[in-house]
Write a protein that holds these residues in place. Structure first.
Motif, PDB file in Angstrom:
ATOM      1  N   VAL A  21       0.611  -1.054  -0.020  1.00 38.08           N
ATOM      2  CA  VAL A  21      -0.200  -0.019  -0.161  1.00 38.08           C
ATOM      3  C   VAL A  21       0.795   1.272  -0.049  1.00 38.08           C
ATOM      4  N   LEU A  22       0.456   2.250  -0.870  1.00 33.11           N
ATOM      5  CA  LEU A  22       1.371   3.693  -1.039  1.00 33.11           C
ATOM      6  C   LEU A  22       0.458   4.559  -0.282  1.00 33.11           C
ATOM      7  N   ALA A  23      -0.752   4.303  -0.350  1.00 28.08           N
ATOM      8  CA  ALA A  23      -1.547   5.498   0.044  1.00 28.08           C
ATOM      9  C   ALA A  23      -2.959   4.987   0.278  1.00 28.08           C
ATOM     10  N   VAL A  24      -3.801   5.936   1.206  1.00 30.04           N
ATOM     11  CA  VAL A  24      -5.040   5.549   1.527  1.00 30.04           C
ATOM     12  C   VAL A  24      -5.723   6.927   1.447  1.00 30.04           C
ATOM     13  N   VAL A  25      -6.676   7.154   0.429  1.00 27.86           N
ATOM     14  CA  VAL A  25      -7.081   8.609   0.070  1.00 27.86           C
ATOM     15  C   VAL A  25      -8.578   8.714   0.008  1.00 27.86           C
ATOM     16  N   SER A  26      -9.230   9.783  -0.020  1.00 27.81           N
ATOM     17  CA  SER A  26     -10.553   9.856  -0.133  1.00 27.81           C
ATOM     18  C   SER A  26     -10.858  10.084  -1.619  1.00 27.81           C
ATOM     19  N   PRO A  27     -12.017   9.362  -1.951  1.00 27.12           N
ATOM     20  CA  PRO A  27     -12.541   9.536  -3.726  1.00 27.12           C
ATOM     21  C   PRO A  27     -13.206  10.807  -3.926  1.00 27.12           C
TER      22      PRO A  27
END
Length: 96
Positions: A21-27
């Motif tokens: 995993v590189l990032a967890v972001v909002s859609p």
């Protein structure tokens, strides 16, 4: 402890490998929407929402984008819980 990644639940029984995993972001942001559209166009999207609204995007190191029904904060919390439990396990097994 590097390389000892774990699988974490991103909702409804779907899991990702923590080392990938590189990032967890909002859609909801414009860049998030562009990211999803580009991934869909290129065949690099994985829908793990089970038909629910997409609330979080998990960006993987291979360019894939995993759509999750969980909020980014919830997913990040699971990452943090995973790291904390890994540290405890490492310390307990450290005397071997």
């Amino acid at each position: 402890m590097t390389g000892m990644g774990k699988l974490i639940n991103i909702g409804y029984g779907n899991v990702v490998h923590t080392d990938k995993v590189l990032a967890v972001v909002s859609p909801d942001s414009a860049p998030g929407k562009r990211l999803v559209q580009a991934a869909r166009d290129d065949g690099r999207s994985i829908d793990a929402t089970q038909g629910r609204k997409t609330k979080g995007l998990v960006v993987m190191d291979n360019g894939y984008v995993v759509l999750s029904a969980l909020l980014p904060e919830t997913i990040a919390g699971r990452f943090n819980e995973s790291e904390a439990s890994e540290k405890v396990l490492y310390k307990e097994g450290d005397d071997e």
